[in-house]
Enzyme design. Structure first.
Site, PDB file in Angstrom:
ATOM      1  N   GLY A   1       1.402  -3.714  -9.189  1.00  0.00           N
ATOM      2  CA  GLY A   1       2.426  -4.526  -8.526  1.00  0.00           C
ATOM      3  C   GLY A   1       1.998  -5.977  -8.337  1.00  0.00           C
ATOM      4  O   GLY A   1       1.604  -6.669  -9.291  1.00  0.00           O
TER       5      GLY A   1
ATOM      6  N   ASN B   1       4.801   6.030  -7.556  1.00  0.00           N
ATOM      7  CA  ASN B   1       3.905   4.932  -7.921  1.00  0.00           C
ATOM      8  C   ASN B   1       2.451   5.421  -8.082  1.00  0.00           C
ATOM      9  O   ASN B   1       1.793   5.740  -7.092  1.00  0.00           O
ATOM     10  CB  ASN B   1       4.004   3.858  -6.815  1.00  0.00           C
ATOM     11  CG  ASN B   1       3.223   2.617  -7.135  1.00  0.00           C
ATOM     12  OD1 ASN B   1       2.148   2.690  -7.705  1.00  0.00           O
ATOM     13  ND2 ASN B   1       3.766   1.481  -6.755  1.00  0.00           N
ATOM     14  N   PRO B   2       1.945   5.466  -9.327  1.00  0.00           N
ATOM     15  CA  PRO B   2       0.586   5.981  -9.549  1.00  0.00           C
ATOM     16  C   PRO B   2      -0.491   5.137  -8.873  1.00  0.00           C
ATOM     17  O   PRO B   2      -1.548   5.656  -8.508  1.00  0.00           O
ATOM     18  CB  PRO B   2       0.407   5.914 -11.074  1.00  0.00           C
ATOM     19  CG  PRO B   2       1.716   5.526 -11.645  1.00  0.00           C
ATOM     20  CD  PRO B   2       2.601   5.005 -10.554  1.00  0.00           C
ATOM     21  N   GLY B   3      -0.213   3.837  -8.668  1.00  0.00           N
ATOM     22  CA  GLY B   3      -1.176   2.970  -7.983  1.00  0.00           C
ATOM     23  C   GLY B   3      -1.391   3.423  -6.542  1.00  0.00           C
ATOM     24  O   GLY B   3      -2.527   3.459  -6.044  1.00  0.00           O
ATOM     25  N   LYS B   4      -0.296   3.787  -5.879  1.00  0.00           N
ATOM     26  CA  LYS B   4      -0.418   4.290  -4.501  1.00  0.00           C
ATOM     27  C   LYS B   4      -1.189   5.599  -4.489  1.00  0.00           C
ATOM     28  O   LYS B   4      -2.004   5.838  -3.597  1.00  0.00           O
ATOM     29  CB  LYS B   4       0.973   4.546  -3.895  1.00  0.00           C
ATOM     30  CG  LYS B   4       1.771   3.309  -3.586  1.00  0.00           C
ATOM     31  CD  LYS B   4       3.073   3.726  -2.901  1.00  0.00           C
ATOM     32  CE  LYS B   4       4.005   2.568  -2.674  1.00  0.00           C
ATOM     33  NZ  LYS B   4       5.276   2.987  -2.061  1.00  0.00           N
TER      34      LYS B   4
ATOM     35  N   LYS C   1     -10.473  -2.752  -1.542  1.00  0.00           N
ATOM     36  CA  LYS C   1      -9.082  -3.039  -1.169  1.00  0.00           C
ATOM     37  C   LYS C   1      -8.665  -2.136  -0.007  1.00  0.00           C
ATOM     38  O   LYS C   1      -8.054  -2.588   0.956  1.00  0.00           O
ATOM     39  CB  LYS C   1      -8.138  -2.834  -2.374  1.00  0.00           C
ATOM     40  CG  LYS C   1      -6.674  -3.134  -2.030  1.00  0.00           C
ATOM     41  CD  LYS C   1      -5.684  -2.855  -3.140  1.00  0.00           C
ATOM     42  CE  LYS C   1      -4.251  -2.966  -2.614  1.00  0.00           C
ATOM     43  NZ  LYS C   1      -3.224  -2.508  -3.536  1.00  0.00           N
TER      44      LYS C   1
ATOM     45  N   ARG D   1      -2.216  -0.874   3.206  1.00  0.00           N
ATOM     46  CA  ARG D   1      -2.161   0.588   3.076  1.00  0.00           C
ATOM     47  C   ARG D   1      -3.377   1.230   3.754  1.00  0.00           C
ATOM     48  O   ARG D   1      -3.245   2.229   4.461  1.00  0.00           O
ATOM     49  CB  ARG D   1      -2.085   0.986   1.591  1.00  0.00           C
ATOM     50  CG  ARG D   1      -1.916   2.488   1.356  1.00  0.00           C
ATOM     51  CD  ARG D   1      -1.369   2.784  -0.021  1.00  0.00           C
ATOM     52  NE  ARG D   1      -0.060   2.183  -0.204  1.00  0.00           N
ATOM     53  CZ  ARG D   1       0.162   1.066  -0.926  1.00  0.00           C
ATOM     54  NH1 ARG D   1      -0.812   0.490  -1.586  1.00  0.00           N
ATOM     55  NH2 ARG D   1       1.378   0.549  -0.994  1.00  0.00           N
TER      56      ARG D   1
ATOM     57  N   ASP E   1       6.518   2.989   2.223  1.00  0.00           N
ATOM     58  CA  ASP E   1       7.351   1.902   1.715  1.00  0.00           C
ATOM     59  C   ASP E   1       6.639   0.591   2.036  1.00  0.00           C
ATOM     60  O   ASP E   1       6.276   0.336   3.187  1.00  0.00           O
ATOM     61  CB  ASP E   1       8.752   1.926   2.333  1.00  0.00           C
ATOM     62  CG  ASP E   1       9.719   1.111   1.495  1.00  0.00           C
ATOM     63  OD1 ASP E   1       9.782   1.325   0.273  1.00  0.00           O
ATOM     64  OD2 ASP E   1      10.399   0.224   2.045  1.00  0.00           O
TER      65      ASP E   1
ATOM     66  N   THR F   1       5.584  10.003  -3.869  1.00  0.00           N
ATOM     67  CA  THR F   1       5.760   8.657  -4.414  1.00  0.00           C
ATOM     68  C   THR F   1       5.911   8.706  -5.925  1.00  0.00           C
ATOM     69  O   THR F   1       5.447   9.657  -6.570  1.00  0.00           O
ATOM     70  CB  THR F   1       4.558   7.738  -4.058  1.00  0.00           C
ATOM     71  OG1 THR F   1       4.750   6.440  -4.638  1.00  0.00           O
ATOM     72  CG2 THR F   1       3.243   8.285  -4.571  1.00  0.00           C
TER      73      THR F   1
HETATM   74  P1  ITT Z   1       7.676   4.706  -4.147  1.00  0.00           P
HETATM   75  O1  ITT Z   1       8.796   4.114  -3.289  1.00  0.00           O
HETATM   76  O2  ITT Z   1       8.143   5.776  -5.073  1.00  0.00           O
HETATM   77  O3  ITT Z   1       6.495   5.121  -3.322  1.00  0.00           O
HETATM   78  P2  ITT Z   1       7.535   2.001  -5.259  1.00  0.00           P
HETATM   79  O4  ITT Z   1       6.656   1.399  -6.314  1.00  0.00           O
HETATM   80  O5  ITT Z   1       9.016   1.857  -5.401  1.00  0.00           O
HETATM   81  O6  ITT Z   1       7.113   3.537  -5.116  1.00  0.00           O
HETATM   82  P3  ITT Z   1       7.539   0.424  -2.795  1.00  0.00           P
HETATM   83  O7  ITT Z   1       9.041   0.362  -2.721  1.00  0.00           O
HETATM   84  O8  ITT Z   1       6.793   0.751  -1.561  1.00  0.00           O
HETATM   85  O9  ITT Z   1       7.040   1.478  -3.877  1.00  0.00           O
HETATM   86  O10 ITT Z   1       6.925  -0.905  -3.373  1.00  0.00           O
HETATM   87  C1  ITT Z   1       7.631  -2.096  -3.500  1.00  0.00           C
HETATM   88  C2  ITT Z   1       6.973  -2.947  -4.564  1.00  0.00           C
HETATM   89  O11 ITT Z   1       5.763  -3.474  -4.035  1.00  0.00           O
HETATM   90  C3  ITT Z   1       6.610  -2.189  -5.848  1.00  0.00           C
HETATM   91  O12 ITT Z   1       6.882  -3.028  -6.942  1.00  0.00           O
HETATM   92  C4  ITT Z   1       5.126  -1.955  -5.714  1.00  0.00           C
HETATM   93  O13 ITT Z   1       4.480  -1.960  -6.976  1.00  0.00           O
HETATM   94  C5  ITT Z   1       4.691  -3.155  -4.875  1.00  0.00           C
HETATM   95  N1  ITT Z   1       3.545  -2.774  -4.038  1.00  0.00           N
HETATM   96  C6  ITT Z   1       3.506  -1.810  -3.095  1.00  0.00           C
HETATM   97  N2  ITT Z   1       2.269  -1.711  -2.575  1.00  0.00           N
HETATM   98  C7  ITT Z   1       1.518  -2.639  -3.219  1.00  0.00           C
HETATM   99  C8  ITT Z   1       0.170  -3.007  -3.165  1.00  0.00           C
HETATM  100  O14 ITT Z   1      -0.686  -2.395  -2.360  1.00  0.00           O
HETATM  101  N3  ITT Z   1      -0.258  -3.982  -3.966  1.00  0.00           N
HETATM  102  C9  ITT Z   1       0.592  -4.619  -4.814  1.00  0.00           C
HETATM  103  N4  ITT Z   1       1.866  -4.319  -4.950  1.00  0.00           N
HETATM  104  C10 ITT Z   1       2.346  -3.332  -4.163  1.00  0.00           C
END
Ligand code: ITT
Length: 185
Positions: free
Chosen positions: A141, A9-12, A162, A168, A65, A7
């Site tokens: 996000g 996304n550092p939050g994930k 959470k 998730r 995703d 990923t």
């Molecule tokens: P990767 O595909 O590289 O894993 P991404 O940030 O593009 O990272 P997604 O397409 O899955 O990931 O995420 C779609 C959007 O939803 C993105 O802006 C995320 O920050 C947000 N998002 C995903 N999971 C979230 C969560 O648990 N809480 C809040 N926002 C979330």
């Protein structure tokens, strides 16, 4: 076993790290970009991502995703959540929801995991609502504008709270169940 979490996304990454530590699963964060085709479901995005990463020779990995689906907006931003977050952001969603009384929404998280020759795809859902203003400083996000219980936003919850109720966290629970059922862990 060490699972590679692919990923950007550092939050994930933080959420997987917390969940996997509790489950005793080894974890490695990997950044490899893969295409996210414009399709209509998270599951299709994940299936395409898995095909691409397997073709690149990757094994023992998972991808995630996710998206927020707002009822009043007929499921928007949904599969477009990433693009929408980068463009209009949370303020844009709040503007679209100004004066709207039905604020129900849900988050979905689709995880695709490849171990050995096996592929497992699971989806976790977290029902809730869109708040009227951002609340809290944690998470990432859409977390500040989404509440699972109408009281606290995800951004106001400690990560471990959470993970217990989130899309998730639920998807990770389903994945673990399936990995155990198949005797892979
Ligand atoms: P990767 O595909 O590289 O894993 P991404 O940030 O593009 O990272 P997604 O397409 O899955 O990931 O995420 C779609 C959007 O939803 C993105 O802006 C995320 O920050 C947000 N998002 C995903 N999971 C979230 C969560 O648990 N809480 C809040 N926002 C979330």
């Amino acid at each position: 076993m060490i699972l590679k979490v692919v990923t950007s996304n550092p939050g994930k990454v933080e959420e997987f790290a917390e969940a996997f530590a509790g489950l005793g699963i080894g974890f490695e964060h990997v950044r490899i970009s893969y295409g996210e085709p414009q399709v209509s479901t998270l599951e299709e995005v994940v299936e395409a991502g898995i095909r691409e990463l397997r073709a690149k020779g990757l094994s023992d990995f998972l991808i995630d995703d996710s998206g927020m689906f707002v009822d009043h907006l007929r499921g928007f931003p949904g599969v477009y959540s990433s693009y929408v977050q980068k463009t209009i952001g949370n303020d844009g969603i709040l503007r679209l929801m100004e004066g709207v009384s039905d604020r129900s929404a849900h988050f979905r998280c689709c995880i695709g995991c490849c171990i050995g020759g096996e592929t497992i795809i699971v989806t976790g859902v977290s029902p809730g609502s869109v708040l009227c203003e951002p609340m809290g400083r944690g998470g990432f996000g859409y977390d500040p504008i989404f509440s699972p219980d109408g009281k606290r936003s995800f951004a106001e919850m400690p990560l471990e709270d959470k993970n217990v109720i989130s899309h998730r966290g639920r998807a990770i629970g389903l994945l673990m169940k399936e990995l155990k059922r198949k005797g892979l862990i």
